[in-house]
Design a protein around this motif. Structure first.
Motif, PDB file in Angstrom:
ATOM      1  N   ALA A   1       0.811  -1.223   0.000  1.00  0.00           N
ATOM      2  CA  ALA A   1       0.000   0.000   0.000  1.00  0.00           C
ATOM      3  C   ALA A   1       0.846   1.276   0.000  1.00  0.00           C
ATOM      4  O   ALA A   1       0.307   2.370  -0.121  1.00  0.00           O
ATOM      5  CB  ALA A   1      -0.934   0.012   1.209  1.00  0.00           C
TER       6      ALA A   1
ATOM      7  N   VAL B   1      11.716   6.709  -4.084  1.00  0.00           N
ATOM      8  CA  VAL B   1      13.049   7.136  -4.556  1.00  0.00           C
ATOM      9  C   VAL B   1      13.885   5.916  -4.899  1.00  0.00           C
ATOM     10  O   VAL B   1      13.905   4.938  -4.135  1.00  0.00           O
ATOM     11  CB  VAL B   1      13.828   7.906  -3.458  1.00  0.00           C
TER      12      VAL B   1
ATOM     13  N   MET C   1      19.886   6.996  -5.816  1.00  0.00           N
ATOM     14  CA  MET C   1      19.557   8.410  -5.619  1.00  0.00           C
ATOM     15  C   MET C   1      19.391   8.707  -4.130  1.00  0.00           C
ATOM     16  O   MET C   1      19.895   9.695  -3.593  1.00  0.00           O
ATOM     17  CB  MET C   1      18.241   8.685  -6.369  1.00  0.00           C
TER      18      MET C   1
ATOM     19  N   HIS D   1       3.151   8.140  -8.170  1.00  0.00           N
ATOM     20  CA  HIS D   1       3.409   7.140  -7.137  1.00  0.00           C
ATOM     21  C   HIS D   1       2.128   6.727  -6.419  1.00  0.00           C
ATOM     22  O   HIS D   1       2.128   6.469  -5.211  1.00  0.00           O
ATOM     23  CB  HIS D   1       4.431   7.647  -6.115  1.00  0.00           C
TER      24      HIS D   1
ATOM     25  N   GLY E   1      -2.391   3.139  -0.451  1.00  0.00           N
ATOM     26  CA  GLY E   1      -2.308   3.976   0.745  1.00  0.00           C
ATOM     27  C   GLY E   1      -1.550   5.268   0.573  1.00  0.00           C
ATOM     28  O   GLY E   1      -1.436   6.042   1.520  1.00  0.00           O
ATOM     29  N   CYS E   2      -1.022   5.534  -0.601  1.00  0.00           N
ATOM     30  CA  CYS E   2      -0.157   6.713  -0.708  1.00  0.00           C
ATOM     31  C   CYS E   2      -0.199   7.374  -2.078  1.00  0.00           C
ATOM     32  O   CYS E   2      -0.629   6.779  -3.063  1.00  0.00           O
ATOM     33  CB  CYS E   2       1.289   6.353  -0.373  1.00  0.00           C
TER      34      CYS E   2
ATOM     35  N   GLY F   1      -3.554   6.708   5.156  1.00  0.00           N
ATOM     36  CA  GLY F   1      -3.183   7.323   3.883  1.00  0.00           C
ATOM     37  C   GLY F   1      -2.024   8.278   4.071  1.00  0.00           C
ATOM     38  O   GLY F   1      -1.949   8.976   5.085  1.00  0.00           O
ATOM     39  N   LEU F   2      -1.127   8.291   3.104  1.00  0.00           N
ATOM     40  CA  LEU F   2       0.029   9.186   3.129  1.00  0.00           C
ATOM     41  C   LEU F   2       0.035  10.039   1.872  1.00  0.00           C
ATOM     42  O   LEU F   2      -0.061   9.507   0.761  1.00  0.00           O
ATOM     43  CB  LEU F   2       1.321   8.359   3.156  1.00  0.00           C
TER      44      LEU F   2
ATOM     45  N   LEU G   1       2.612  12.733   0.197  1.00  0.00           N
ATOM     46  CA  LEU G   1       3.852  13.501   0.206  1.00  0.00           C
ATOM     47  C   LEU G   1       3.635  14.704  -0.695  1.00  0.00           C
ATOM     48  O   LEU G   1       3.118  14.552  -1.813  1.00  0.00           O
ATOM     49  CB  LEU G   1       5.006  12.650  -0.320  1.00  0.00           C
TER      50      LEU G   1
ATOM     51  N   ILE H   1      -1.536  13.479  11.020  1.00  0.00           N
ATOM     52  CA  ILE H   1      -0.189  13.938  11.365  1.00  0.00           C
ATOM     53  C   ILE H   1       0.342  14.685  10.149  1.00  0.00           C
ATOM     54  O   ILE H   1       0.242  14.178   9.032  1.00  0.00           O
ATOM     55  CB  ILE H   1       0.747  12.744  11.669  1.00  0.00           C
TER      56      ILE H   1
ATOM     57  N   CYS I   1      14.128  14.248   6.132  1.00  0.00           N
ATOM     58  CA  CYS I   1      14.200  12.918   5.504  1.00  0.00           C
ATOM     59  C   CYS I   1      12.836  12.530   4.935  1.00  0.00           C
ATOM     60  O   CYS I   1      12.721  12.106   3.780  1.00  0.00           O
ATOM     61  CB  CYS I   1      14.643  11.866   6.518  1.00  0.00           C
ATOM     62  N   LEU I   2      11.794  12.678   5.742  1.00  0.00           N
ATOM     63  CA  LEU I   2      10.476  12.193   5.330  1.00  0.00           C
ATOM     64  C   LEU I   2       9.861  13.057   4.239  1.00  0.00           C
ATOM     65  O   LEU I   2       9.301  12.546   3.271  1.00  0.00           O
ATOM     66  CB  LEU I   2       9.536  12.137   6.550  1.00  0.00           C
TER      67      LEU I   2
ATOM     68  N   LEU J   1      13.546  14.045   1.345  1.00  0.00           N
ATOM     69  CA  LEU J   1      14.271  12.960   0.668  1.00  0.00           C
ATOM     70  C   LEU J   1      13.297  12.022  -0.028  1.00  0.00           C
ATOM     71  O   LEU J   1      13.579  11.537  -1.125  1.00  0.00           O
ATOM     72  CB  LEU J   1      15.180  12.204   1.631  1.00  0.00           C
ATOM     73  N   LEU J   2      12.136  11.776   0.558  1.00  0.00           N
ATOM     74  CA  LEU J   2      11.161  10.895  -0.107  1.00  0.00           C
ATOM     75  C   LEU J   2      10.558  11.550  -1.351  1.00  0.00           C
ATOM     76  O   LEU J   2      10.038  10.863  -2.222  1.00  0.00           O
ATOM     77  CB  LEU J   2      10.036  10.477   0.861  1.00  0.00           C
TER      78      LEU J   2
ATOM     79  N   ALA K   1      12.427  13.490  -3.254  1.00  0.00           N
ATOM     80  CA  ALA K   1      13.591  13.799  -4.102  1.00  0.00           C
ATOM     81  C   ALA K   1      13.712  15.308  -4.353  1.00  0.00           C
ATOM     82  O   ALA K   1      14.016  15.752  -5.454  1.00  0.00           O
ATOM     83  CB  ALA K   1      13.521  13.034  -5.427  1.00  0.00           C
TER      84      ALA K   1
ATOM     85  N   ILE L   1      -0.320  12.459   6.948  1.00  0.00           N
ATOM     86  CA  ILE L   1      -0.754  11.080   7.185  1.00  0.00           C
ATOM     87  C   ILE L   1      -2.134  11.149   7.832  1.00  0.00           C
ATOM     88  O   ILE L   1      -2.335  11.919   8.778  1.00  0.00           O
ATOM     89  CB  ILE L   1       0.221  10.334   8.126  1.00  0.00           C
TER      90      ILE L   1
END
Lengths: 339, 339
Positions: free
Chosen positions: A104, A284, A288, B71, B75-76, B107-108, B110, B135, B245-246, B249-250, B252, B276
């Motif tokens: 998911a 990613v 990378m 992507h 769930g995302c 669910g996420l 980005l 969140i 990072c979250l 970086l996720l 890019a 989230i």
């Protein structure tokens, strides 16, 4: 007392096997506890074993749990841990969250009715080694002052976040929501057991604004220190509050309200937890990603200042130093031998 | 200056429409900014409008964004916000996260390449009103010292968590990761604009251990205060690090590394975000849930102490007080009229 990590694991595994835990469960529980000692977090290490054995004897920790899954959906699952040892329940939660994330993109495992979760960083780090960003938290009974209150109202809930770091050990933030200065002194969510007890014995004084007496008065005297204050006032107690909402209200297993009302159920030790995993490779490409992680690390390390560490690096270094010989207090070793 | 909230929204909407934003986008951006003023968070309110207009003029904020989804998984989803205003990008992220959570349980979203995220609490509160625990976090350029460093290395990343509270406004934690005392003084992630500037003018002194000068020396003098220290040392900067990072970086779209290396890209304003959402009703029946939330609130309110507030309650009360007339500084009103 210094001994080989595997010897310590074997000793602890033996104790739990004698308590009728399966070999696999006893080995995992031992691994999680020794991991904390290796990383220099003794308060969450094998010094907890006697307490775990107490939980088993009282029937609060079930050595033969039937962990049941429910509320299965593409991205989530609820595990009723049947009072399993924290390491057993939380690792099963971690595996479930990662498995959900694989399909998911993100996965949530709610872990209901476990016992002491031990070092939360272990679970998120395991997920990060497998390529997942992971967030975990735990809910337990009131230990820390709620902002504005003079008594304990929320837990010093730990929160852990781990992120894969390419060829290096994952970045790992593993923090309590109580005041940092007290965290340093105490480093434990069990007030009577941690280093606060040491500070009490030595008469060491505490920084201002980190702790209250049992009567709710501010103190710097470790002897009368009792209730940690939340990190950043409403921030720390807000995080504690949200941990209870997320881990306990979503699992319909309230801990704080039961404790505050002093119900019979609140007399028994129990915790809830939560693990969220995010599949990094979905977003990613690995090369990378590795390059960007290295770049961020390099940029921060080059800042002017004292020793600049990435999250979790101090613990990883300590674990590397202790790879062949881990130190635990003599008194803890003696207790383990007795058990 | 005091005016009706709707008059303030209309004024701000008009400014953004004049900048070629669509009516819907201008109205949403105005609503998010006025929401912060209503709740007493002026630093994230309409005082930001001139800055937003600057971003538009420089081409950093795109008033006609094409937000692209990629992507996609159960769930995302990743939204490339195409430099949309933060409120536009983050609300689309919030809706996407909730929609994913409805089918996957969690669910996420980005959110890549947005601009100033404004008050993060708005997005999580909106999700919570619709029955989701939420969140959210944001990544932006270095403003706060990384623990151990004498210069800015990470952002004062805001973190928001909201939880439905039955018939009451959702519980809402909306916090920065910088030291609380400075947070109170500054309440802003834009150091030169917030209340720190006021403290500078008034010569008010700051608490110890919350801020460094531009040269990296500790100070209590608001006039020389420049770099906030992280809340709880490695805890606050670790949270900032993980937010990067979250969210960066996720997606890019690194922000910190670019800034630390002073690349050309780093000269342009941009942020990333993450939302989230967790579908509460999937886990707990509404009536059970409402009862447990009320019980937890009651237990905490009955603790001995001063005024005990639930997360977000101070802001909700302030918003209720200002329902008919919201206060903003005269200077801000004059700037808005000019625009």
């Amino acid at each position: 007392m210094t001994l080989a990590p595997q010897a310590l694991r074997d000793l602890v595994r033996g104790i739990f096997e004698r308590q009728r835990m399966s070999e696999a469960h006893a080995a995992l529980t031992a691994d999680v506890l020794v991991w904390a000692d290796l990383r220099g977090m003794g308060s969450h290490g094998v010094m907890r074993v006697p307490r775990y054995v107490d939980f088993i004897r009282k029937g609060d920790l079930n050595v033969r749990p039937s962990i049941r899954r429910s509320h299965d959906a593409p991205g989530c699952v609820l595990l009723d841990a049947d009072r399993a040892a924290g390491p057993i329940a939380m690792m099963e939660g971690t595996r479930a969250a990662c498995e959900k994330a694989k399909s998911a993109g993100i996965g949530l495992a709610l872990v209901k009715s476990t016992t002491h979760t031990a070092a939360l960083g272990y679970y998120t780090q395991t997920a990060a080694r497998d390529g997942f960003a992971a967030i975990a938290l735990a809910a337990s009974s009131p230990l820390m002052a709620y902002h504005g209150a003079r008594t304990a109202g929320v837990s010093t809930n730990p929160l852990a976040i781990a992120f894969p770091a390419g060829d290096h050990p994952p970045y790992l933030l593993d923090m309590s929501t109580s005041t940092v200065a007290l965290g340093k002194v105490m480093a434990s969510s069990m007030i009577s057991m941690g280093a606060l007890a040491q500070a009490r014995r030595s008469g060491q004084s505490l920084p201002e604004g980190v702790v209250l007496t049992a009567q709710g008065e501010p103190t710097v005297d470790a002897k009368t220190a009792s209730i940690p204050l939340p990190l950043g006032g409403p921030k720390g107690s807000g995080l504690g509050f949200m941990a209870e909402c997320l881990a306990s209200l979503l699992t319909a297993n309230p801990i704080l309200a039961e404790s505050l009302e002093q119900t019979p159920a609140s007399k028994r030790h129990r915790q809830n937890g939560l693990v969220i995993a995010i599949d990094v490779a979905r977003f990613v490409a690995p090369e990378m990603f590795r390059a960007q992680v290295a770049r961020l690390t390099r940029g921060l390390r080059e800042l002017p200042g004292d020793e600049i560490l990435m999250p979790g690096e101090r613990g990883s270094r300590r674990a590397a130093q202790q790879r062949d010989a881990v130190s635990i207090p003599d008194s803890v070793y003696d207790e383990l031998k007795t058990l």
